[in-house]
Design a protein around this motif. Structure first.
Motif, mmCIF file in Angstrom:
data_model
loop_
_atom_site.group_PDB
_atom_site.id
_atom_site.type_symbol
_atom_site.label_atom_id
_atom_site.label_comp_id
_atom_site.label_asym_id
_atom_site.label_seq_id
_atom_site.Cartn_x
_atom_site.Cartn_y
_atom_site.Cartn_z
ATOM 1 N N GLU A 71 0.798 -1.168 -0.014
ATOM 2 C CA GLU A 71 -0.001 -0.024 -0.029
ATOM 3 C C GLU A 71 1.031 1.224 0.076
ATOM 4 O O GLU A 71 1.820 1.322 0.804
ATOM 5 N N VAL A 72 0.590 2.173 -0.844
ATOM 6 C CA VAL A 72 1.301 3.363 -1.026
ATOM 7 C C VAL A 72 0.535 4.760 -1.026
ATOM 8 O O VAL A 72 -0.823 4.507 -1.406
ATOM 9 N N SER A 73 1.056 5.844 -0.711
ATOM 10 C CA SER A 73 0.329 7.278 -0.998
ATOM 11 C C SER A 73 0.825 7.684 -2.403
ATOM 12 O O SER A 73 1.889 7.625 -2.686
ATOM 13 N N VAL A 74 -0.233 8.149 -3.122
ATOM 14 C CA VAL A 74 0.193 8.655 -4.465
ATOM 15 C C VAL A 74 -0.609 9.840 -4.814
ATOM 16 O O VAL A 74 -1.553 10.676 -4.172
ATOM 17 N N ILE A 75 0.077 10.735 -5.578
ATOM 18 C CA ILE A 75 -0.500 12.261 -6.136
ATOM 19 C C ILE A 75 -0.407 11.986 -7.562
ATOM 20 O O ILE A 75 0.599 11.646 -8.100
ATOM 21 N N VAL A 76 -1.611 12.032 -8.282
ATOM 22 C CA VAL A 76 -1.877 12.094 -9.811
ATOM 23 C C VAL A 76 -1.035 13.393 -10.166
ATOM 24 O O VAL A 76 -1.360 14.566 -9.698
ATOM 25 N N PHE A 77 -0.183 13.397 -11.101
ATOM 26 C CA PHE A 77 0.545 14.545 -11.739
ATOM 27 C C PHE A 77 0.400 14.958 -13.165
ATOM 28 O O PHE A 77 0.838 15.822 -13.605
ATOM 29 N N ASP A 78 0.107 13.680 -13.831
ATOM 30 C CA ASP A 78 0.155 13.898 -15.287
ATOM 31 C C ASP A 78 -0.820 12.964 -15.928
ATOM 32 O O ASP A 78 -0.777 11.507 -15.458
ATOM 33 N N GLU A 79 -1.120 12.997 -17.143
ATOM 34 C CA GLU A 79 -2.177 12.125 -18.038
ATOM 35 C C GLU A 79 -1.219 11.693 -19.054
ATOM 36 O O GLU A 79 -0.980 12.530 -20.064
ATOM 37 N N THR A 80 -0.907 10.495 -19.685
ATOM 38 C CA THR A 80 -0.642 10.271 -20.880
ATOM 39 C C THR A 80 -1.705 9.296 -21.673
ATOM 40 O O THR A 80 -2.885 9.097 -21.290
ATOM 41 N N SER A 81 -1.307 8.935 -22.712
ATOM 42 C CA SER A 81 -2.089 7.900 -23.484
ATOM 43 C C SER A 81 -2.459 6.620 -22.891
ATOM 44 O O SER A 81 -3.523 5.942 -23.065
ATOM 45 N N LEU A 82 -1.467 6.332 -22.064
ATOM 46 C CA LEU A 82 -1.657 4.947 -21.446
ATOM 47 C C LEU A 82 -2.454 4.940 -20.114
ATOM 48 O O LEU A 82 -3.013 4.209 -19.691
ATOM 49 N N GLY A 83 -2.174 6.140 -19.153
ATOM 50 C CA GLY A 83 -2.840 6.160 -18.223
ATOM 51 C C GLY A 83 -2.132 7.599 -17.317
ATOM 52 O O GLY A 83 -1.969 8.488 -17.861
ATOM 53 N N PHE A 84 -2.051 7.505 -16.230
ATOM 54 C CA PHE A 84 -2.010 8.528 -15.008
ATOM 55 C C PHE A 84 -0.516 8.186 -14.330
ATOM 56 O O PHE A 84 -0.297 7.272 -13.614
ATOM 57 N N LYS A 85 0.283 9.206 -14.609
ATOM 58 C CA LYS A 85 1.717 9.438 -13.861
ATOM 59 C C LYS A 85 1.457 9.669 -12.537
ATOM 60 O O LYS A 85 0.716 10.830 -12.152
ATOM 61 N N CYS A 86 1.955 9.169 -11.418
ATOM 62 C CA CYS A 86 1.669 9.241 -10.010
ATOM 63 C C CYS A 86 3.072 9.263 -9.315
ATOM 64 O O CYS A 86 3.918 8.772 -9.600
ATOM 65 N N ILE A 87 3.122 10.315 -8.278
ATOM 66 C CA ILE A 87 4.206 10.445 -7.283
ATOM 67 C C ILE A 87 3.625 9.347 -6.228
ATOM 68 O O ILE A 87 2.678 9.137 -5.861
ATOM 69 N N ILE A 88 4.813 8.577 -6.092
ATOM 70 C CA ILE A 88 4.582 7.413 -5.174
ATOM 71 C C ILE A 88 5.308 7.745 -3.788
ATOM 72 O O ILE A 88 6.538 8.194 -4.070
ATOM 73 N N ASN A 89 4.638 7.828 -2.662
ATOM 74 C CA ASN A 89 5.324 8.235 -1.294
ATOM 75 C C ASN A 89 6.312 9.564 -1.491
ATOM 76 O O ASN A 89 7.340 9.488 -0.674
ATOM 77 N N ARG A 90 6.016 10.198 -2.349
ATOM 78 C CA ARG A 90 6.701 11.548 -2.636
ATOM 79 C C ARG A 90 8.199 11.231 -2.862
ATOM 80 O O ARG A 90 9.074 12.183 -2.612
ATOM 81 N N GLU A 91 8.429 10.131 -3.167
ATOM 82 C CA GLU A 91 9.733 9.737 -3.651
ATOM 83 C C GLU A 91 9.978 8.997 -4.962
ATOM 84 O O GLU A 91 11.121 9.218 -5.814
ATOM 85 N N TYR A 92 8.845 8.155 -5.680
ATOM 86 C CA TYR A 92 9.093 7.491 -6.699
ATOM 87 C C TYR A 92 8.061 7.958 -7.689
ATOM 88 O O TYR A 92 7.172 8.525 -7.312
ATOM 89 N N GLN A 93 8.153 7.521 -9.062
ATOM 90 C CA GLN A 93 6.931 7.655 -10.027
ATOM 91 C C GLN A 93 6.692 6.424 -10.367
ATOM 92 O O GLN A 93 7.218 5.524 -10.419
ATOM 93 N N GLY A 94 5.299 6.220 -10.713
ATOM 94 C CA GLY A 94 4.703 5.138 -11.338
ATOM 95 C C GLY A 94 3.442 5.445 -12.196
ATOM 96 O O GLY A 94 3.125 6.513 -12.262
ATOM 97 N N LEU A 95 2.832 4.087 -12.635
ATOM 98 C CA LEU A 95 1.881 4.478 -13.590
ATOM 99 C C LEU A 95 0.551 3.801 -13.496
ATOM 100 O O LEU A 95 0.901 2.746 -12.917
#
Length: 284
Positions: free
Chosen positions: A153-177
């Motif tokens: 389980e992680v905390s995320v912030i949605v920061f960008d939208e692409t054709s595939l999905g939404f880029k997210c900040i993970i735990n204020r340290e990593y990025q994921g999709l």
């Protein structure tokens, strides 16, 4: 030493007609540089020697000032801010201060429009004695992580939208999709959510999900449905025909996950299904 762009503990060294002179807590009052806080930026009255907390920042002239206003973003962190103006050299954002925060054009991920909101990272520029924003968030986020694992389980912030999905900040340290094909609710830039690591790909990049995956997740959801039925007299009007929004509001899962869970409960003779409701099987 105070940290610029953060809330600090400060000591009142002098009371002035138009504000207060402050020093960093634990230092003498004759330090090389004091902090000034205008009366308009205080949330009370203070006396010499009193300790207070305030956000420390660079004023327009480069001097160090403090405010007790609520500032939504801190240095080396992210926040959703609204664009209030745009020029050839940058965009300006409301961050609760007298002067708006500048995101220089060179630090913009893409052109910014007035009235829209963007996730911004706050930086200190000590050489020029300024605080500036940046929307090129990939500069401050790791794409891979050794300390994350599938199902976590992680905390995320949605920061960008692409054709595939939404880029997210993970735990204020990593990025994921978050892939669009996995979504069962609408998302918007700036949304702060609880998510789960779906998988870590061979290249180390991180895929996310809004719900737990696998058999254990289905068992947890089935147990939650039984608990809800027992708490409401053994009957629920939430069926496989209910809307995805209704199901998410109750259990925070997709309609598909809910249908699989009640299907398993029905096969195991734990519940009865009808067009209008589900009910617990009475224990003999």
């Amino acid at each position: 030493m105070a940290i610029i762009g953060q809330v600090n503990d400060l000591v009142v060294t002098d009371e002035l007609p138009f504000g207060y002179s402050l020093a960093y807590e634990g230092t003498d009052s004759d330090i090389n540089e004091t902090v000034f806080m205008p009366v308009s930026d205080t949330n009370g009255q203070f006396v010499k020697g009193q300790t207070l907390q305030a956000f420390v920042y660079y004023a327009q002239d480069g001097s160090i000032q403090a405010t007790q206003k609520e500032v939504p973003i801190k240095v080396n962190d992210f926040a959703l801010l609204t664009c209030t103006g745009a020029t050839d050299f940058g965009a300006f954002f409301d961050w609760g201060m007298e002067r708006d925060l500048l995101v220089p054009k060179s630090m913009q991920h893409k052109p910014m429009d007035i009235g829209l909101s963007y996730v911004v990272y706050l930086l200190e520029d000590p050489d020029n004695r300024k605080l500036v924003g940046c929307s090129k968030l990939y500069r401050f986020l790791n794409e891979t992580a050794d300390d994350l694992s599938p199902g976590q389980e992680v905390s995320v912030i949605v920061f960008d939208e692409t054709s595939l999905g939404f880029k997210c900040i993970i735990n204020r340290e990593y990025q994921g999709l978050l892939f669009k094909s996995d979504l069962f609710k609408r998302l918007a830039i700036g949304d702060q959510l609880t998510a789960f690591i779906k998988q870590i790909r061979g290249d180390g990049k991180i895929d996310l999900s809004l719900q737990r995956q696998g058999k254990e997740a289905r068992k947890d959801l089935a147990a939650e449905i039984i608990d809800d039925l027992e708490a409401h007299g053994g009957i629920s009007t939430l069926t496989d025909k209910s809307s995805a929004d209704e199901i998410y509001a109750r259990y925070h899962v997709s309609k598909g996950a809910y249908k699989r869970a009640i299907g398993t409960l029905y096969k195991n003779k734990k519940i009865l299904l009808s067009k209008t409701h589900i009910s617990l099987v009475e224990k003999k």
